[in-house]
Design a protein around this motif. Structure first.
Motif, PDB file in Angstrom:
ATOM      1  N   CYS B  18       0.997  -0.962   0.011  1.00  0.00           N
ATOM      2  CA  CYS B  18       0.049   0.120  -0.162  1.00  0.00           C
ATOM      3  C   CYS B  18       0.659   1.047   0.195  1.00  0.00           C
ATOM      4  O   CYS B  18       0.408   2.570  -0.013  1.00  0.00           O
ATOM      5  N   PHE B  20       3.054   1.834  -1.886  1.00  0.00           N
ATOM      6  CA  PHE B  20       2.915   2.342  -3.354  1.00  0.00           C
ATOM      7  C   PHE B  20       3.840   3.985  -3.996  1.00  0.00           C
ATOM      8  O   PHE B  20       3.436   4.753  -3.506  1.00  0.00           O
ATOM      9  N   ASP B  21       4.725   3.955  -4.478  1.00  0.00           N
ATOM     10  CA  ASP B  21       6.006   4.983  -4.604  1.00  0.00           C
ATOM     11  C   ASP B  21       6.002   6.300  -3.414  1.00  0.00           C
ATOM     12  O   ASP B  21       6.749   6.797  -3.625  1.00  0.00           O
ATOM     13  N   ILE B  22       5.154   5.617  -2.380  1.00  0.00           N
ATOM     14  CA  ILE B  22       6.492   6.408  -0.770  1.00  0.00           C
ATOM     15  C   ILE B  22       6.836   5.672  -0.323  1.00  0.00           C
ATOM     16  O   ILE B  22       7.084   5.977   1.499  1.00  0.00           O
ATOM     17  N   LEU B 153       9.366   6.291   4.921  1.00  0.00           N
ATOM     18  CA  LEU B 153       8.589   7.497   4.359  1.00  0.00           C
ATOM     19  C   LEU B 153       9.187   8.271   3.246  1.00  0.00           C
ATOM     20  O   LEU B 153      10.031   9.565   3.998  1.00  0.00           O
ATOM     21  N   ILE B 154       8.513   8.984   2.234  1.00  0.00           N
ATOM     22  CA  ILE B 154       8.868   9.507   1.275  1.00  0.00           C
ATOM     23  C   ILE B 154       7.410  10.799   1.037  1.00  0.00           C
ATOM     24  O   ILE B 154       6.250  10.006  -0.016  1.00  0.00           O
ATOM     25  N   LEU B 191       0.437   0.065 -15.318  1.00  0.00           N
ATOM     26  CA  LEU B 191      -0.261   1.161 -13.804  1.00  0.00           C
ATOM     27  C   LEU B 191      -1.447   1.366 -15.211  1.00  0.00           C
ATOM     28  O   LEU B 191      -1.319   2.492 -16.153  1.00  0.00           O
ATOM     29  N   GLN B 203      -6.751   2.645  -0.632  1.00  0.00           N
ATOM     30  CA  GLN B 203      -4.937   2.479   0.317  1.00  0.00           C
ATOM     31  C   GLN B 203      -4.914   3.608   0.951  1.00  0.00           C
ATOM     32  O   GLN B 203      -3.766   2.566   1.658  1.00  0.00           O
ATOM     33  N   SER B 204      -5.462   4.763   0.819  1.00  0.00           N
ATOM     34  CA  SER B 204      -4.877   5.806   2.259  1.00  0.00           C
ATOM     35  C   SER B 204      -5.530   5.085   3.503  1.00  0.00           C
ATOM     36  O   SER B 204      -4.202   5.092   4.278  1.00  0.00           O
ATOM     37  N   ASN B 206      -5.530   2.097   4.114  1.00  0.00           N
ATOM     38  CA  ASN B 206      -4.207   0.715   4.563  1.00  0.00           C
ATOM     39  C   ASN B 206      -2.351   1.324   4.624  1.00  0.00           C
ATOM     40  O   ASN B 206      -2.157   0.456   5.914  1.00  0.00           O
ATOM     41  N   ILE B 207      -2.167   2.613   3.915  1.00  0.00           N
ATOM     42  CA  ILE B 207      -0.406   2.875   4.233  1.00  0.00           C
ATOM     43  C   ILE B 207      -0.890   3.757   6.113  1.00  0.00           C
ATOM     44  O   ILE B 207      -0.317   3.360   6.805  1.00  0.00           O
ATOM     45  N   LYS B 227      -2.017  -4.419   1.591  1.00  0.00           N
ATOM     46  CA  LYS B 227      -2.913  -4.769   0.794  1.00  0.00           C
ATOM     47  C   LYS B 227      -2.425  -2.951  -0.121  1.00  0.00           C
ATOM     48  O   LYS B 227      -2.509  -2.276  -0.180  1.00  0.00           O
ATOM     49  N   ILE B 230      -3.914  -0.926  -5.641  1.00  0.00           N
ATOM     50  CA  ILE B 230      -3.484   0.624  -6.642  1.00  0.00           C
ATOM     51  C   ILE B 230      -2.328  -0.303  -8.028  1.00  0.00           C
ATOM     52  O   ILE B 230      -2.664  -0.660  -9.308  1.00  0.00           O
TER      53      ILE B 230
END
Lengths: 309, 309
Positions: B18, B20-22, B153-154, B191, B203-204, B206-207, B227, B230
């Protein structure tokens, strides 16, 4: 003499900025009270409602207090009756979790009356049934913080996964409630149903940062993270004064602002009571200029939630 | 005698479910080493590359080690030369942060050689310049954990906002690297560019749950939150064995699995070394059945990051 229990449940801010649909927090003092007593006749009966201007229904299947308590009693298989009195402290349709506070107070009072068969986290399951009646959706981001206090994350609904988060010391909220009617269906209809992968990633980064900031008591990180790129850009257009307020508080030292629930109330978080008060004064000026009356509430973020009085 | 400094930087998992990208995290032991020394002649020169099968470039403007160091030296206004030797311990193009480990090791060695003008968090800014060359995008979710260790975390890139998160005790990772070539541009092209509001909210949630789980050392919450709705649903289709592995580890007690970076490596998080090893054995079975060779790495999540040897 009939045993009567009275409980208080606080106002709440849902849709906390980047925590759209998943994060809420509770306010101090402002809230609803509900009194519950056992009755000789079966069924739930609303015997009194005060402070609603006559707008709330007495019918047990429509009133959020009775719907919430009924869900709890159904779970218990309890068949006796109860009488319920509701004392509204919260304005209706303001975006401060009015229906949620009534349901939360009702549940806490009824639960105490029955000898505490449930803990407060379990009560969330019954409270969302009341939200289903009041708002058309069984959302938990008002009822959960109203019951539990503090910041509460609703990670998932299937099944319900409610996580209480820490509240940094000295965190204050200013609520500005401009006197304007906002149609809830308008607030919902302006939401985009599709969003870009980029915006979704930005939102994820900010909610992750906000959660980390709450745990680390890092006000600077909380401030950097209080950005909503999903709901606010369209919803804020329905709230005159929203961006003017944000500009006005920029130099005061507030951490950030956002729409409370689906509005029109605007919340601002501040790292001290003094700053929260300055935000309130600045907010009054902003709404005075655009010709709107505004109510201002200043409160520490409430870590206690609903309680028996 | 010429002063030489050698540094190690670990492999990393980016796009953590979850996150993804961060979100990324670092692995123990597996990684790259870089040796740096001052040179009489100006400019950066790659003098040796071992372990890459001859696939990495020696040109200073293309090699991730030299690009990263050059960005640092430009910032300092340093004009002397350096010689760089790269010892690859990581397979290329595997999704384990191979280019990031080289850049991180090079920066840590060069920074030490110059008397530590920067802390490791500042080095992230230079390392992403190397990622821009290696991957076509200045992403930080491999270089930041490789430098800093732990979960990182980015939150944002404009400006870069890097937040180190706690690592729960005893958290182990199993990396399964099936021997198949995955085209990075394929991984990106599958994607979706538009996401439903519902998926974005999931997604929010879950992160947010994952971050809270890391702070609370709550393995159950971490597991519930791992999970990705995305990237994984489309990317996993490019990785044979992905869902078979998830099914195979369901009863072992692992917390969850996901694609490491953009694959083909699959990561699994476990609450103990014993479970991480069982996951490794189960993974070998899965890939044996579908006729693919697989490398298995088992490691505690590394909280130290890159260091001078």
């Amino acid at each position: 003499m009939k045993k009567t229990i009275r409980a208080f449940a606080p106002a709440t801010v849902a849709n906390v900025s980047c925590g759209f649909d998943i994060l809420g927090f509770a306010i101090d003092e402002l809230g609803d009270q509900v009194e519950v007593s056992l009755s000789e006749t079966p069924g739930l009966k609303v015997v009194k409602i005060e402070g609603d201007g006559g707008r709330l229904p007495y019918e047990a299947e429509k009133n959020t207090c009775t719907v919430a308590i009924q869900a709890m009693l159904d779970h218990l298989g309890f068949t006796k009756g109860m009488e319920i009195s509701l004392y509204k402290g919260l304005p209706l349709g303001s975006g401060m979790g009015s229906s949620a506070a009534s349901a939360a107070a009702a549940l806490v009072a009824a639960n105490a009356l029955l000898g505490y068969p449930f803990d407060k986290k379990q009560l969330v399951n019954f409270a969302i049934e009341a939200e289903r009646i009041a708002c058309g959706a069984a959302h938990a981001d008002n009822v959960a913080p109203s019951l539990l206090g503090g910041f509460v994350l609703i990670r998932d609904y299937e099944p319900l996964d409610v996580i209480k988060l820490p509240v940094p010391k000295g965190l204050y909220c200013t609520l500005l409630h401009p006197h304007l009617e906002l149609n809830t269906s308008d607030s919902r209809s302006v939401l985009r149903t599709q969003i870009s992968l980029k915006d979704s990633t930005i939102q994820s980064g900010n909610i992750a940062g906000l959660i980390a900031g709450l745990f680390q008591e890092d006000y600077n990180l909380i401030s950097r993270s209080l950005k909503d790129v999903i709901a606010e850009p369209t919803r804020a257009l329905l709230i005159p004064g929203f961006y003017e307020l944000r500009e006005a508080i920029q130099t005061i030292g507030a951490l950030g602002s956002g729409i409370s629930g689906s509005g029109p109330t605007i919340f601002t978080l501040s790292p001290s009571q003094a700053i929260a008060k300055e935000v309130g004064s600045a907010g009054k000026e902003v709404f005075k200029k655009i010709g709107l009356d505004v109510d201002v509430y200043i409160s520490e973020v409430n870590d206690r939630g609903a309680y028996v009085i």
